[in-house]
Design an enzyme around this catalytic site. Structure first.
Site, PDB file in Angstrom:
ATOM      1  N   GLU A   1     -13.210  62.228   8.502  1.00 60.40           N
ATOM      2  CA  GLU A   1     -14.211  61.388   7.844  1.00 60.40           C
ATOM      3  C   GLU A   1     -14.229  60.029   8.540  1.00 60.40           C
ATOM      4  O   GLU A   1     -13.258  59.282   8.483  1.00 60.40           O
ATOM      5  CB  GLU A   1     -13.891  61.218   6.357  1.00 60.40           C
ATOM      6  CG  GLU A   1     -14.975  60.441   5.641  1.00 60.40           C
ATOM      7  CD  GLU A   1     -14.760  60.324   4.148  1.00 60.40           C
ATOM      8  OE1 GLU A   1     -13.663  59.913   3.732  1.00 60.40           O
ATOM      9  OE2 GLU A   1     -15.699  60.634   3.385  1.00 60.40           O
TER      10      GLU A   1
ATOM     11  N   GLU B   1     -11.868  61.788  -6.304  1.00 60.78           N
ATOM     12  CA  GLU B   1     -13.071  62.006  -5.496  1.00 60.78           C
ATOM     13  C   GLU B   1     -12.798  61.340  -4.160  1.00 60.78           C
ATOM     14  O   GLU B   1     -12.764  60.120  -4.063  1.00 60.78           O
ATOM     15  CB  GLU B   1     -14.274  61.390  -6.237  1.00 60.78           C
ATOM     16  CG  GLU B   1     -15.573  62.030  -5.837  1.00 60.78           C
ATOM     17  CD  GLU B   1     -16.208  61.301  -4.702  1.00 60.78           C
ATOM     18  OE1 GLU B   1     -15.883  61.644  -3.533  1.00 60.78           O
ATOM     19  OE2 GLU B   1     -17.022  60.399  -4.956  1.00 60.78           O
TER      20      GLU B   1
ATOM     21  N   LYS C   1     -10.024  48.714 -11.717  1.00 64.38           N
ATOM     22  CA  LYS C   1      -9.570  47.938 -10.564  1.00 64.38           C
ATOM     23  C   LYS C   1     -10.577  48.198  -9.454  1.00 64.38           C
ATOM     24  O   LYS C   1     -10.545  49.233  -8.788  1.00 64.38           O
ATOM     25  CB  LYS C   1      -8.177  48.417 -10.133  1.00 64.38           C
ATOM     26  CG  LYS C   1      -7.317  47.375  -9.428  1.00 64.38           C
ATOM     27  CD  LYS C   1      -7.932  46.701  -8.228  1.00 64.38           C
ATOM     28  CE  LYS C   1      -7.730  47.485  -6.950  1.00 64.38           C
ATOM     29  NZ  LYS C   1      -8.422  46.858  -5.788  1.00 64.38           N
TER      30      LYS C   1
ATOM     31  N   CYS D   1     -19.380  59.096   0.457  1.00 63.88           N
ATOM     32  CA  CYS D   1     -18.490  60.264   0.427  1.00 63.88           C
ATOM     33  C   CYS D   1     -19.253  61.533   0.778  1.00 63.88           C
ATOM     34  O   CYS D   1     -18.730  62.428   1.418  1.00 63.88           O
ATOM     35  CB  CYS D   1     -17.829  60.375  -0.934  1.00 63.88           C
ATOM     36  SG  CYS D   1     -18.979  60.180  -2.286  1.00 63.88           S
TER      37      CYS D   1
HETATM   38  P1  TAP Z   1      -8.793  53.259  -0.311  1.00 65.62           P
HETATM   39  O1  TAP Z   1      -7.672  52.456   0.251  1.00 65.62           O
HETATM   40  O2  TAP Z   1      -8.521  54.627  -0.766  1.00 65.62           O
HETATM   41  O3  TAP Z   1      -9.412  52.368  -1.503  1.00 65.62           O
HETATM   42  C1  TAP Z   1     -10.050  52.881  -2.651  1.00 65.62           C
HETATM   43  C2  TAP Z   1      -9.588  52.111  -3.891  1.00 65.62           C
HETATM   44  O4  TAP Z   1      -8.187  52.316  -4.086  1.00 65.62           O
HETATM   45  C3  TAP Z   1      -9.755  50.595  -3.779  1.00 65.62           C
HETATM   46  O5  TAP Z   1     -10.018  50.043  -5.056  1.00 65.62           O
HETATM   47  C4  TAP Z   1      -8.381  50.168  -3.307  1.00 65.62           C
HETATM   48  O6  TAP Z   1      -8.126  48.807  -3.561  1.00 65.62           O
HETATM   49  C5  TAP Z   1      -7.501  51.072  -4.129  1.00 65.62           C
HETATM   50  N1  TAP Z   1      -6.155  51.271  -3.596  1.00 65.62           N
HETATM   51  C6  TAP Z   1      -5.715  51.114  -2.322  1.00 65.62           C
HETATM   52  N2  TAP Z   1      -4.396  51.407  -2.231  1.00 65.62           N
HETATM   53  C7  TAP Z   1      -4.007  51.770  -3.472  1.00 65.62           C
HETATM   54  C8  TAP Z   1      -2.751  52.198  -4.027  1.00 65.62           C
HETATM   55  N3  TAP Z   1      -1.653  52.312  -3.270  1.00 65.62           N
HETATM   56  N4  TAP Z   1      -2.711  52.495  -5.341  1.00 65.62           N
HETATM   57  C9  TAP Z   1      -3.811  52.410  -6.111  1.00 65.62           C
HETATM   58  N5  TAP Z   1      -5.011  51.983  -5.656  1.00 65.62           N
HETATM   59  C10 TAP Z   1      -5.109  51.675  -4.338  1.00 65.62           C
HETATM   60  O7  TAP Z   1      -9.959  53.317   0.727  1.00 65.62           O
HETATM   61  P2  TAP Z   1     -10.308  52.224   1.855  1.00 65.62           P
HETATM   62  O8  TAP Z   1      -9.090  51.733   2.567  1.00 65.62           O
HETATM   63  O9  TAP Z   1     -11.128  51.208   1.184  1.00 65.62           O
HETATM   64  O10 TAP Z   1     -11.135  53.100   2.864  1.00 65.62           O
HETATM   65  C11 TAP Z   1     -10.438  53.899   3.818  1.00 65.62           C
HETATM   66  C12 TAP Z   1     -11.144  55.204   4.045  1.00 65.62           C
HETATM   67  O11 TAP Z   1     -11.214  55.932   2.821  1.00 65.62           O
HETATM   68  C13 TAP Z   1     -12.595  55.075   4.478  1.00 65.62           C
HETATM   69  O12 TAP Z   1     -12.724  54.849   5.831  1.00 65.62           O
HETATM   70  C14 TAP Z   1     -13.161  56.396   4.027  1.00 65.62           C
HETATM   71  O13 TAP Z   1     -12.890  57.397   4.953  1.00 65.62           O
HETATM   72  C15 TAP Z   1     -12.407  56.658   2.741  1.00 65.62           C
HETATM   73  N6  TAP Z   1     -13.170  56.235   1.535  1.00 65.62           N
HETATM   74  C16 TAP Z   1     -13.729  57.198   0.793  1.00 65.62           C
HETATM   75  C17 TAP Z   1     -14.484  56.827  -0.314  1.00 65.62           C
HETATM   76  C18 TAP Z   1     -15.105  57.879  -1.165  1.00 65.62           C
HETATM   77  S1  TAP Z   1     -16.424  57.541  -2.016  1.00 65.62           S
HETATM   78  N7  TAP Z   1     -14.582  59.054  -1.288  1.00 65.62           N
HETATM   79  C19 TAP Z   1     -14.659  55.498  -0.651  1.00 65.62           C
HETATM   80  C20 TAP Z   1     -14.040  54.532   0.125  1.00 65.62           C
HETATM   81  C21 TAP Z   1     -13.295  54.921   1.216  1.00 65.62           C
HETATM   82  P3  TAP Z   1      -8.356  47.730  -2.352  1.00 65.62           P
HETATM   83  O14 TAP Z   1      -9.743  47.912  -1.896  1.00 65.62           O
HETATM   84  O15 TAP Z   1      -8.147  46.454  -3.033  1.00 65.62           O
HETATM   85  O16 TAP Z   1      -7.346  48.073  -1.299  1.00 65.62           O
END
Ligand code: TAP
Length: 480
Positions: free
Chosen positions: A383, A254, A179, A288
């Site tokens: 972060e 992660e 996903k 990250c």
């Molecule tokens: P998340 O919401 O954690 O998204 C990461 C993945 O999880 C996406 O594929 C997302 O799908 C999915 N997801 C979201 N809600 C979920 C749920 N309830 N159950 C299962 N999967 C779910 O991150 P974000 O909102 O994109 O970013 C928010 C913050 O997270 C960033 O500002 C940053 O601090 C952190 N972040 C960290 C990383 C790494 S590499 N560690 C990467 C991204 C973000 P959708 O995108 O379709 O919602």
């Protein structure tokens, strides 16, 4: 204008077929470069996720499960070559989808091809042992796949994270359901097409797009899933951990970091300064392992902050191919980063610029360097996931260790010093998963185990270590 071929419109890859969401729902992809919609994806529901999990199970019990490890590896090597052949078009597509400068998208394509090459080559190299046991018995351990593995991927490095996670899972014989993030998923879909062309049996690689709260949650809670690999925020990671616990399955998480680069007064500052700036500006700081804190020994505070400020001031957020900094992923992420900058409770040392030719509706943010920052302040603790660097002074080695380890995260640390004893002490003292000495994040680290502690998550991806995560041991005792 970037071109890159867009994959089948608004379709999921399930059991080797390109299918629309059962509900027929679609959602637009917005390009961060200009804030405009440019493609549609399927907005999948639990029924689509269920179909993908079933397709993966069928593959395990069928053509995919029957392949030898060497045959699996060969398919992966073929896919690596297909990605290399199409790297330029994939990079253009990634830039349109994710916004990162094309030069950085090209590096991502090199990395994803390398992941499939690395794990393809490793597929038949990890095996069990014969264990000395009682007379009249043979005892052995063997490695098995978990079964159906779920891969929930963020938007910051979509294809790299797909390669490291799905690559390791396939090498060990799992059938996968991915996903991707709703903000960047087109390049993963295109790689799904290339996998089919490379000869992967239907159902080994399934890709379901849609919203995290719907499709992601349905996947993480699905009783047919045997293992979850998640990369993203700590909040969602915690929900994934709970879902995995409910189904009694393992997971790797992660979850990001607040990684320090620690610069002692004997360090080579000319070598350190550009690496420190790159480590927070590259990919818009949406990494990250971004080096989002720089800890500076007081004797070199003026000199190093001046060097960093000079570099920061020249960085332009720009749509140019070779730019160091492109737009951020979304309007939401831009607003979040700007809020941290506006509310920072520390002096601003330097600010970069937004290029004049950057489209006004794009998600550009000028990078910011703050200091001296109190180690307990939000910009030193949370972060931000943007190009914002917190400079923090310290006096002693003990103080540097306390500040470096003084956040809830623990992913990566960088140590800059010429003193060999101090290098060894500091590497041991860092409470995190990876330490770089006199460098930071060199070469992407595909071969190096990677993962965190506490709020940065647990489990290890990348390198050979991931193969242990994506497989389990079975002990067989044979009496003769
Ligand atoms: P998340 O919401 O954690 O998204 C990461 C993945 O999880 C996406 O594929 C997302 O799908 C999915 N997801 C979201 N809600 C979920 C749920 N309830 N159950 C299962 N999967 C779910 O991150 P974000 O909102 O994109 O970013 C928010 C913050 O997270 C960033 O500002 C940053 O601090 C952190 N972040 C960290 C990383 C790494 S590499 N560690 C990467 C991204 C973000 P959708 O995108 O379709 O919602």
């Amino acid at each position: 204008m970037p071109h890159g071929r867009v994959p089948p419109p608004a379709r999921n890859l399930i059991g080797g077929e390109w299918l629309p969401a059962t509900s027929g729902a679609v959602m637009p992809m917005i390009s961060p470069i200009d804030g405009q919609p440019f493609a549609m994806i399927a907005e999948s529901g639990p029924e689509d996720v269920d179909a993908a999990v079933r397709a993966a199970r069928t593959a395990l019990e069928g053509d995919w499960g029957r392949l030898t490890a060497a045959e699996r590896g060969r398919l992966m090597l073929r896919l690596a070559l297909r990605i290399e052949d199409e790297a330029e078009a994939l990079a253009q597509l990634e830039t349109r989808d994710n916004g990162k400068p094309v030069a950085q998208s090209r590096a991502d394509m090199t990395a994803v091809a390398r992941y499939f090459e690395y794990y393809g080559g490793a597929a038949d190299k990890l095996h069990g042992e014969v264990i000395p046991f009682l007379n009249g018995y043979d005892a052995m351990s063997m490695r098995e796949p978990h079964g159906v593995t779920a891969h929930i991927i963020p938007w910051n490095y979509p294809v790299q994270i797909f390669g490291r996670s799905v690559g390791a899972a396939l090498a060990m014989g799992n059938a996968t359901v991915t996903k991707p993030a709703e903000d960047a998923c087109l390049t993963i879909l295109r790689i799904g097409e290339l996998a089919a062309e490379s000869g992967f049996p239907p159902g080994a690689i399934n890709i379901v797009t849609g919203r995290g709260m719907v499709a992601g949650q349905a996947l993480s809670e699905h009783p047919g899933v045997d293992f979850i690999s998640f990369t993203g925020s700590p909040e969602v990671g915690q929900a994934i951990h709970i879902a995995a616990a409910r189904n009694h399955i393992p997971c790797t998480l992660e979850l990001g970091g607040k990684s320090p680069q620690i610069v002692f007064d004997d360090a080579d500052l000319v070598a350190a300064a550009p690496v420190i700036v790159n480590a927070i500006v590259q990919n818009g700081g949406q990494t990250c392992s971004a080096g989002s804190r720089v800890l500076i020994q007081r004797g070199i505070w003026e000199r190093l902050t001046t060097m960093l400020a000079e570099r920061f001031a020249t960085v332009e957020a720009s749509p140019a191919e070779g730019a160091l900094l492109g737009p951020l992923i979304s309007a939401r992420q831009k607003a979040r980063v700007e809020r941290y900058i506006d509310e920072a409770d520390a002096p601003l040392i330097a600010r970069g610029r937004i290029a004049q030719d950057a489209p006004a509706a794009g998600f550009y943010v000028a990078p910011a360097l703050f200091g001296p920052v109190d180690p307990t302040s939000p910009i030193a603790q949370e972060e931000i996931f943007g190009p914002v660097l917190a400079a923090i002074p310290f006096d002693s080695e003990a103080e540097a260790i306390a500040i470096a380890n003084g956040t809830e995260y623990g992913l990566v640390a960088g140590i800059w010093t010429k003193d060999g004893d101090r290098q060894a002490r500091m590497a041991r003292a860092m409470r995190c998963g990876q330490v770089f000495i006199n460098s930071y994040g060199a070469g992407g680290g595909i071969e190096l185990p990677f993962g965190g502690v506490r709020k940065s998550g647990h489990g290890r991806e990348k390198g050979f270590a991931a193969l242990y995560e994506f497989s389990r041991l079975k002990t067989v005792v044979h009496r003769f």
